[in-house]
Design a protein around this motif. Structure first.
Motif, mmCIF file in Angstrom:
data_model
loop_
_atom_site.group_PDB
_atom_site.id
_atom_site.type_symbol
_atom_site.label_atom_id
_atom_site.label_comp_id
_atom_site.label_asym_id
_atom_site.label_seq_id
_atom_site.Cartn_x
_atom_site.Cartn_y
_atom_site.Cartn_z
ATOM 1 N N UNK A 180 6.401 2.360 0.606
ATOM 2 C CA UNK A 180 5.380 1.307 0.589
ATOM 3 C C UNK A 180 5.131 0.738 1.990
ATOM 4 N N UNK A 181 3.883 0.405 2.257
ATOM 5 C CA UNK A 181 3.464 -0.161 3.542
ATOM 6 C C UNK A 181 2.973 -1.586 3.291
ATOM 7 N N UNK A 182 3.566 -2.535 3.967
ATOM 8 C CA UNK A 182 3.124 -3.921 3.834
ATOM 9 C C UNK A 182 1.917 -4.155 4.750
ATOM 10 N N UNK A 183 0.943 -4.909 4.244
ATOM 11 C CA UNK A 183 -0.271 -5.220 5.011
ATOM 12 C C UNK A 183 -0.398 -6.742 5.052
ATOM 13 N N UNK A 238 0.865 -1.175 0.000
ATOM 14 C CA UNK A 238 0.000 0.000 0.000
ATOM 15 C C UNK A 238 0.905 1.230 0.000
ATOM 16 N N UNK A 239 0.712 2.109 -0.964
ATOM 17 C CA UNK A 239 1.620 3.247 -1.144
ATOM 18 C C UNK A 239 0.865 4.554 -0.917
ATOM 19 N N UNK A 240 1.229 5.323 0.120
ATOM 20 C CA UNK A 240 0.558 6.604 0.364
ATOM 21 C C UNK A 240 1.072 7.690 -0.573
ATOM 22 N N UNK A 241 0.159 8.473 -1.107
ATOM 23 C CA UNK A 241 0.508 9.576 -2.012
ATOM 24 C C UNK A 241 -0.266 10.826 -1.599
ATOM 25 N N UNK A 242 0.398 11.959 -1.643
ATOM 26 C CA UNK A 242 -0.252 13.238 -1.335
ATOM 27 C C UNK A 242 -0.022 14.199 -2.495
ATOM 28 N N UNK A 243 -1.113 14.780 -2.992
ATOM 29 C CA UNK A 243 -1.017 15.826 -4.012
ATOM 30 C C UNK A 243 -1.381 17.158 -3.361
ATOM 31 N N UNK A 244 -0.752 18.225 -3.830
ATOM 32 C CA UNK A 244 -1.045 19.553 -3.295
ATOM 33 C C UNK A 244 -0.895 20.593 -4.400
ATOM 34 N N UNK A 245 -1.798 21.561 -4.395
ATOM 35 C CA UNK A 245 -1.786 22.624 -5.391
ATOM 36 C C UNK A 245 -2.786 22.403 -6.508
ATOM 37 N N UNK A 246 -3.237 21.162 -6.697
ATOM 38 C CA UNK A 246 -4.189 20.869 -7.768
ATOM 39 C C UNK A 246 -5.534 21.560 -7.526
ATOM 40 N N UNK A 247 -5.848 21.837 -6.242
ATOM 41 C CA UNK A 247 -7.119 22.506 -5.941
ATOM 42 C C UNK A 247 -7.172 23.909 -6.528
ATOM 43 N N UNK A 248 -6.027 24.492 -6.790
ATOM 44 C CA UNK A 248 -5.984 25.837 -7.365
ATOM 45 C C UNK A 248 -6.368 25.829 -8.850
ATOM 46 N N UNK A 249 -6.351 24.652 -9.473
ATOM 47 C CA UNK A 249 -6.697 24.525 -10.885
ATOM 48 C C UNK A 249 -8.180 24.225 -11.086
ATOM 49 N N UNK A 250 -8.671 23.214 -10.323
ATOM 50 C CA UNK A 250 -10.042 22.771 -10.558
ATOM 51 C C UNK A 250 -10.513 21.949 -9.365
ATOM 52 N N UNK A 251 -11.420 22.511 -8.572
ATOM 53 C CA UNK A 251 -11.909 21.803 -7.404
ATOM 54 C C UNK A 251 -13.394 22.068 -7.215
ATOM 55 N N UNK A 252 -13.955 21.416 -6.241
ATOM 56 C CA UNK A 252 -15.400 21.516 -5.983
ATOM 57 C C UNK A 252 -15.769 22.924 -5.505
ATOM 58 N N UNK A 253 -16.804 23.478 -6.127
ATOM 59 C CA UNK A 253 -17.332 24.751 -5.665
ATOM 60 C C UNK A 253 -16.550 25.983 -6.073
ATOM 61 N N UNK A 254 -15.571 25.824 -6.955
ATOM 62 C CA UNK A 254 -14.745 26.948 -7.401
ATOM 63 C C UNK A 254 -14.659 26.949 -8.924
ATOM 64 N N UNK A 255 -14.541 28.122 -9.545
ATOM 65 C CA UNK A 255 -14.355 28.140 -10.997
ATOM 66 C C UNK A 255 -12.982 27.588 -11.379
ATOM 67 N N UNK A 256 -12.902 26.990 -12.556
ATOM 68 C CA UNK A 256 -11.611 26.507 -13.059
ATOM 69 C C UNK A 256 -10.665 27.680 -13.242
#
Length: 252
Positions: free
Chosen positions: A177-180, A144-162
């Motif tokens: 990676x996290x082993x389960x 299981x691989x954790x990923x974080x994105x940041x800054x994409x909300x400034x392009x296109x997100x809920x409740x805001x104009x593109x």
């Protein structure tokens, strides 16, 4: 097998972003395995997150098969693209079948992308996680691989104009990676992953190279970081109101 749709998109997307003057930073791409199955768990702040998480896997020459709500498949443009990229439709009224398809994909050596918050976070902080990602990793015997994105909300997100004006920064951070192992308490694993990703998100926000341009440009920062985005509690109330209104429209 040839990727007749996915490969051109992955090639074209960076060119489009370069044309927008996008400052894209990817950290930890080496954590995506070059072979074998895996489950990616990503935060969700934008309608474009799947594109950037997919680019984060590209240095390892992997194509991520994302789980996404099936309504996208009904779109005249989005539908053929989603099918061509072999993403996995999720019918929330028949979630078990979608999980089964994704599980078989991970077992078969695919990288499956999951947004464990299920919907975009209006607060831009991590919402509560569903337990499907750790359960899928455990049942498939893949990391299981954790990923974080940041800054994409400034392009296109809920409740805001593109807003595709030039020069915005976006970061993609791929964690270790996290082993389960079989028999794991997937709820506990999910809580651990949530804590890991919360730390990754705080780090991504701290190192983000851009600041709001003024008082009217603080909407994309979480309240906890001095912005004017809704708090988690406020965002939860907004989500509940939206669900009630949607349910009411269905019954009218």
């Amino acid at each position: 097998m040839a990727e007749l749709v996915y490969a051109p998109i992955v090639t074209i997307a960076p060119l489009v972003f370069a044309g927008l003057g996008l400052d894209l930073e990817v950290q930890g791409a080496e954590n995506i395995p070059r072979t074998g199955g895996a489950v990616i768990a990503s935060n969700h702040v934008s309608y474009l997150d799947f594109i950037f998480v997919g680019l984060g896997a590209h240095p390892s020459k992997r194509y991520v098969r994302f789980m996404a709500k099936d309504s996208v498949w009904k779109h005249p443009v989005g539908g053929p693209l989603m099918r061509g990229m072999k993403h996995i439709p999720v019918n929330r009224e028949a979630g078990a079948e979608s999980f089964k398809v994704a599980l078989e994909a991970a077992r078969g050596g695919e990288v499956v992308g999951v947004f464990p918050e299920a919907t975009i976070s209006r607060s831009f902080e991590l919402k509560d996680f569903k337990s499907g990602a750790p359960r899928m990793a455990m049942d498939a015997g893949v990391p299981l691989i954790p990923v974080v994105v940041w800054g994409t909300q400034r392009l296109m997100t809920k409740g805001r104009p593109k807003d595709f004006s030039r020069g915005k920064a976006v970061s993609v951070t791929v964690g270790a990676p996290i082993e389960v192992p079989k028999g794991s308490d997937t709820e506990a694993v999910g809580a651990d992953v949530h804590a890991i990703m919360a730390g990754m998100l705080d780090d991504a926000i701290a190192r983000y190279p851009q600041k709001p341009s003024g008082p009217d440009d603080t909407w994309w920062l979480p309240a906890r970081h001095g912005g004017t985005a809704p708090t988690l509690e406020e965002a939860t109330r907004m989500d509940r109101k939206e669900l009630l209104e949607r349910s009411k429209r269905k019954t009218d």
